[in-house]
Scaffold this active site. Sequence first.
Site, mmCIF file in Angstrom:
data_model
loop_
_atom_site.group_PDB
_atom_site.id
_atom_site.type_symbol
_atom_site.label_atom_id
_atom_site.label_comp_id
_atom_site.label_asym_id
_atom_site.label_seq_id
_atom_site.Cartn_x
_atom_site.Cartn_y
_atom_site.Cartn_z
ATOM 1 N N GLY A 12 0.834 -1.216 0.000
ATOM 2 C CA GLY A 12 0.000 0.000 0.000
ATOM 3 C C GLY A 12 0.859 1.252 0.000
ATOM 4 N N ASP A 62 -0.574 -7.746 -5.664
ATOM 5 C CA ASP A 62 -1.948 -7.591 -5.188
ATOM 6 C C ASP A 62 -2.075 -8.411 -3.907
ATOM 7 O OD1 ASP A 62 -4.808 -6.582 -6.416
ATOM 8 O OD2 ASP A 62 -5.002 -8.206 -4.960
ATOM 9 N N LEU A 84 0.499 -2.237 5.081
ATOM 10 C CA LEU A 84 -0.421 -1.091 5.140
ATOM 11 C C LEU A 84 -1.575 -1.206 4.153
ATOM 12 C CD1 LEU A 84 2.151 1.859 5.377
ATOM 13 C CD2 LEU A 84 1.278 0.383 7.177
ATOM 14 N N ALA A 86 -4.938 -2.099 2.288
ATOM 15 C CA ALA A 86 -6.298 -2.546 2.643
ATOM 16 C C ALA A 86 -7.298 -1.726 1.860
ATOM 17 C CB ALA A 86 -6.566 -2.338 4.135
ATOM 18 N N SER A 131 -6.520 -1.426 13.686
ATOM 19 C CA SER A 131 -7.319 -0.197 13.658
ATOM 20 C C SER A 131 -8.209 -0.042 14.885
ATOM 21 C CB SER A 131 -8.202 -0.230 12.405
ATOM 22 O OG SER A 131 -9.203 0.755 12.479
ATOM 23 N N GLU A 133 -11.076 0.892 14.729
ATOM 24 C CA GLU A 133 -12.411 0.414 14.338
ATOM 25 C C GLU A 133 -12.721 -0.928 14.999
ATOM 26 O OE1 GLU A 133 -15.129 1.431 12.097
ATOM 27 O OE2 GLU A 133 -14.171 3.296 12.686
ATOM 28 N N TYR A 158 -15.100 -4.328 7.410
ATOM 29 C CA TYR A 158 -13.705 -3.866 7.499
ATOM 30 C C TYR A 158 -13.130 -4.210 8.876
ATOM 31 C CZ TYR A 158 -9.922 -0.476 8.330
ATOM 32 O OH TYR A 158 -8.727 0.127 8.663
HETATM 33 P P1 NAP Z 1 -5.219 4.294 2.148
HETATM 34 O O1 NAP Z 1 -4.750 5.683 1.907
HETATM 35 O O2 NAP Z 1 -6.609 3.911 1.767
HETATM 36 O O3 NAP Z 1 -4.190 3.313 1.404
HETATM 37 C C1 NAP Z 1 -4.470 1.949 1.275
HETATM 38 C C2 NAP Z 1 -3.481 1.325 0.313
HETATM 39 O O4 NAP Z 1 -3.822 -0.053 0.140
HETATM 40 C C3 NAP Z 1 -3.486 1.947 -1.104
HETATM 41 O O5 NAP Z 1 -2.169 1.976 -1.574
HETATM 42 C C4 NAP Z 1 -4.317 0.944 -1.896
HETATM 43 O O6 NAP Z 1 -4.041 0.930 -3.279
HETATM 44 C C5 NAP Z 1 -3.852 -0.358 -1.262
HETATM 45 N N1 NAP Z 1 -4.745 -1.479 -1.551
HETATM 46 C C6 NAP Z 1 -6.080 -1.560 -1.365
HETATM 47 N N2 NAP Z 1 -6.540 -2.758 -1.773
HETATM 48 C C7 NAP Z 1 -5.458 -3.438 -2.261
HETATM 49 C C8 NAP Z 1 -5.276 -4.716 -2.848
HETATM 50 N N3 NAP Z 1 -6.278 -5.559 -3.045
HETATM 51 N N4 NAP Z 1 -4.036 -5.092 -3.224
HETATM 52 C C9 NAP Z 1 -3.017 -4.259 -3.047
HETATM 53 N N5 NAP Z 1 -3.103 -3.031 -2.523
HETATM 54 C C10 NAP Z 1 -4.320 -2.631 -2.120
HETATM 55 O O7 NAP Z 1 -5.058 3.910 3.689
HETATM 56 P P2 NAP Z 1 -4.155 4.600 4.820
HETATM 57 O O8 NAP Z 1 -4.965 5.650 5.479
HETATM 58 O O9 NAP Z 1 -2.820 4.896 4.280
HETATM 59 O O10 NAP Z 1 -4.065 3.403 5.880
HETATM 60 C C11 NAP Z 1 -3.004 2.456 5.839
HETATM 61 C C12 NAP Z 1 -3.418 1.201 6.580
HETATM 62 O O11 NAP Z 1 -3.730 1.524 7.936
HETATM 63 C C13 NAP Z 1 -4.666 0.500 6.035
HETATM 64 O O12 NAP Z 1 -4.486 -0.877 6.219
HETATM 65 C C14 NAP Z 1 -5.787 1.006 6.934
HETATM 66 O O13 NAP Z 1 -6.827 0.054 6.962
HETATM 67 C C15 NAP Z 1 -5.057 1.107 8.258
HETATM 68 N N6 NAP Z 1 -5.562 2.113 9.188
HETATM 69 C C16 NAP Z 1 -5.765 3.388 8.767
HETATM 70 C C17 NAP Z 1 -6.182 4.345 9.688
HETATM 71 C C18 NAP Z 1 -6.382 5.797 9.291
HETATM 72 O O14 NAP Z 1 -7.040 6.523 10.047
HETATM 73 N N7 NAP Z 1 -5.796 6.244 8.181
HETATM 74 C C19 NAP Z 1 -6.378 3.985 11.034
HETATM 75 C C20 NAP Z 1 -6.137 2.662 11.405
HETATM 76 C C21 NAP Z 1 -5.715 1.741 10.486
HETATM 77 P P3 NAP Z 1 -4.902 1.856 -4.313
HETATM 78 O O15 NAP Z 1 -4.359 3.252 -4.168
HETATM 79 O O16 NAP Z 1 -4.636 1.240 -5.625
HETATM 80 O O17 NAP Z 1 -6.329 1.768 -3.864
HETATM 81 O O1 F7E Z 2 -15.637 8.531 9.029
HETATM 82 C C1 F7E Z 2 -18.890 10.098 9.789
HETATM 83 C C2 F7E Z 2 -18.855 8.585 9.664
HETATM 84 O O2 F7E Z 2 -14.832 7.652 6.843
HETATM 85 C C3 F7E Z 2 -15.536 9.155 10.300
HETATM 86 C C4 F7E Z 2 -10.448 4.767 8.176
HETATM 87 O O3 F7E Z 2 -9.158 5.283 7.955
HETATM 88 O O4 F7E Z 2 -10.466 5.446 10.478
HETATM 89 C C5 F7E Z 2 -11.148 5.586 9.251
HETATM 90 O O5 F7E Z 2 -12.488 5.115 9.364
HETATM 91 C C6 F7E Z 2 -16.918 9.419 10.847
HETATM 92 C C7 F7E Z 2 -17.876 8.241 10.793
HETATM 93 O O6 F7E Z 2 -13.424 7.385 8.952
HETATM 94 C C8 F7E Z 2 -19.626 11.412 6.500
HETATM 95 O O7 F7E Z 2 -20.145 8.031 9.835
HETATM 96 C C9 F7E Z 2 -20.385 11.670 8.512
HETATM 97 O O8 F7E Z 2 -18.556 8.177 12.012
HETATM 98 O O9 F7E Z 2 -13.618 9.593 7.930
HETATM 99 P P1 F7E Z 2 -14.361 8.328 8.083
HETATM 100 P P2 F7E Z 2 -13.710 6.061 9.801
HETATM 101 O O10 F7E Z 2 -14.933 5.371 9.385
HETATM 102 O O11 F7E Z 2 -13.591 6.435 11.239
HETATM 103 C C10 F7E Z 2 -10.351 4.106 10.983
HETATM 104 C C11 F7E Z 2 -9.571 4.143 12.259
HETATM 105 C C12 F7E Z 2 -9.820 3.154 9.967
HETATM 106 O O12 F7E Z 2 -9.155 2.178 10.296
HETATM 107 C C13 F7E Z 2 -10.345 3.296 8.588
HETATM 108 O O13 F7E Z 2 -9.474 2.650 7.652
HETATM 109 O O14 F7E Z 2 -17.535 10.433 10.043
HETATM 110 N N1 F7E Z 2 -19.356 10.768 8.576
HETATM 111 N N2 F7E Z 2 -20.578 12.067 7.266
HETATM 112 C C14 F7E Z 2 -18.857 10.598 7.351
HETATM 113 N N3 F7E Z 2 -17.842 9.846 6.881
HETATM 114 C C15 F7E Z 2 -17.558 9.899 5.558
HETATM 115 N N4 F7E Z 2 -16.532 9.160 5.072
HETATM 116 N N5 F7E Z 2 -18.306 10.681 4.687
HETATM 117 C C16 F7E Z 2 -19.342 11.450 5.119
HETATM 118 O O15 F7E Z 2 -19.982 12.150 4.314
#
Ligand code: NAP
Ligand code: F7E
Length: 336
Positions: A12, A62, A84, A86, A131, A133, A158
Amino acid sequence: MNMDMKTAVITGVNGQDGSYLSELLLAKGYRVVGLKRRTSTINTGRIDHLMPNPNFVMRYYDLHDASCINRTFDEFRPDEVYNLAAQSHVAVSFELPEYTSDGICRGTLNLLEAVRRVSPSHECRYYQASSSEMYGDSLPTEETGFNEKSPLCPVSPYAVAKVYAHHMTQTYRKAYGIHASCGILFNHESPRRGETFVTRKITMAAAKIRHGLQKELRLGNLDARRDWGHAKDYVEAMWLMLQQPKGDDYIVATGQTHSIREFLDEVFAYADLGDWKQYVRFDARFLRANEVPFLLGDSTKARQTLGWRPKYDMRKLAQSMYRSDQAMIASAQVAY
Ligand code: NAP
Ligand code: F7E
């Protein structure tokens, strides 16, 4: 190549965290092997600036394809692996449950097996992107928030898949002595955050409204609370985990929780747009089948063991995201 140079594989790599982690590791003198899936349109905007660096190598892969992971491990014999990749959008996971789960579960298992295969001859350390989540719709019993021992109650495809990957990583650590760590990261954002996550959707909308390019912003549930930090701070914690003598689990969070309304207050005030209620419209399409109402993380363990501290709070984060979007839209207007 310098033989003392460490090699890290990042899945990722073109995602938000992959791009910041690559920058961090390259600055520390690593060779970075970035794994990216093939897409019909180019989506390397977050890592294009790294391409000229001779220590940055890219390979296609992939999550659903174990053979390419094994080939990459044989070719590069990595010292550290950061998983990373997903399908990371929670709402989308309700629409694509099989695809989301398969990638996270099988992808993690493929990587752990690959680490296990190379580890007897070459110690390889593994990072799993767990996460907040995973805590789902439960509430923390402590005022300080969820900690590493809090029960996991996932409520989305997820999150269920992330719980599987989390437990599988712990299982490989216990069963095979693999140096594997799970970072339970709470929401982290940045100017590179995907535009469909709520924070970036808000900062982009405010910047467009400011420039007369958008009139309203449609959102779902505004009452959910999140512990928001900056991705740049959080990738440092990932690296620190793999520098410890043993693999372990760590919460990474700011220790402050805010509602979506509070994030809107901050951004619209900073953008000098007045009351956001003039622009925001409720749209039921953005509600989820199940919601995670409250997230607050207690990162005492990461602070004490890793010496990690976040530099950004929600306010500083929101302002930096708005400034970046405002500048991007202003420069696009000049260009056209
Ligand atoms: P992101 O910006 O959505 O990046 C996800 C990466 O995974 C992208 O490079 C995407 O490629 C790749 N990917 C998705 N499906 C794939 C597949 N089938 N095969 C290969 N690559 C694939 O996510 P991020 O915010 O950097 O988060 C990084 C990791 O931390 C993720 O696992 C996420 O679930 C986890 N996480 C994120 C948060 C947060 O708040 N950001 C919090 C907790 C955990 P494409 O660009 O081609 O889609
Ligand atoms: O939503 C509310 C929605 O999509 C945050 C991912 O990185 O963090 C992320 O997941 C909140 C939720 O993030 C809209 O219902 C309202 O309560 O920005 P989000 P997320 O679902 O917390 C966790 C830690 C991960 O691991 C995940 O990969 O915002 N909300 N209105 C909305 N959310 C979105 N996306 N769009 C709206 O219009």
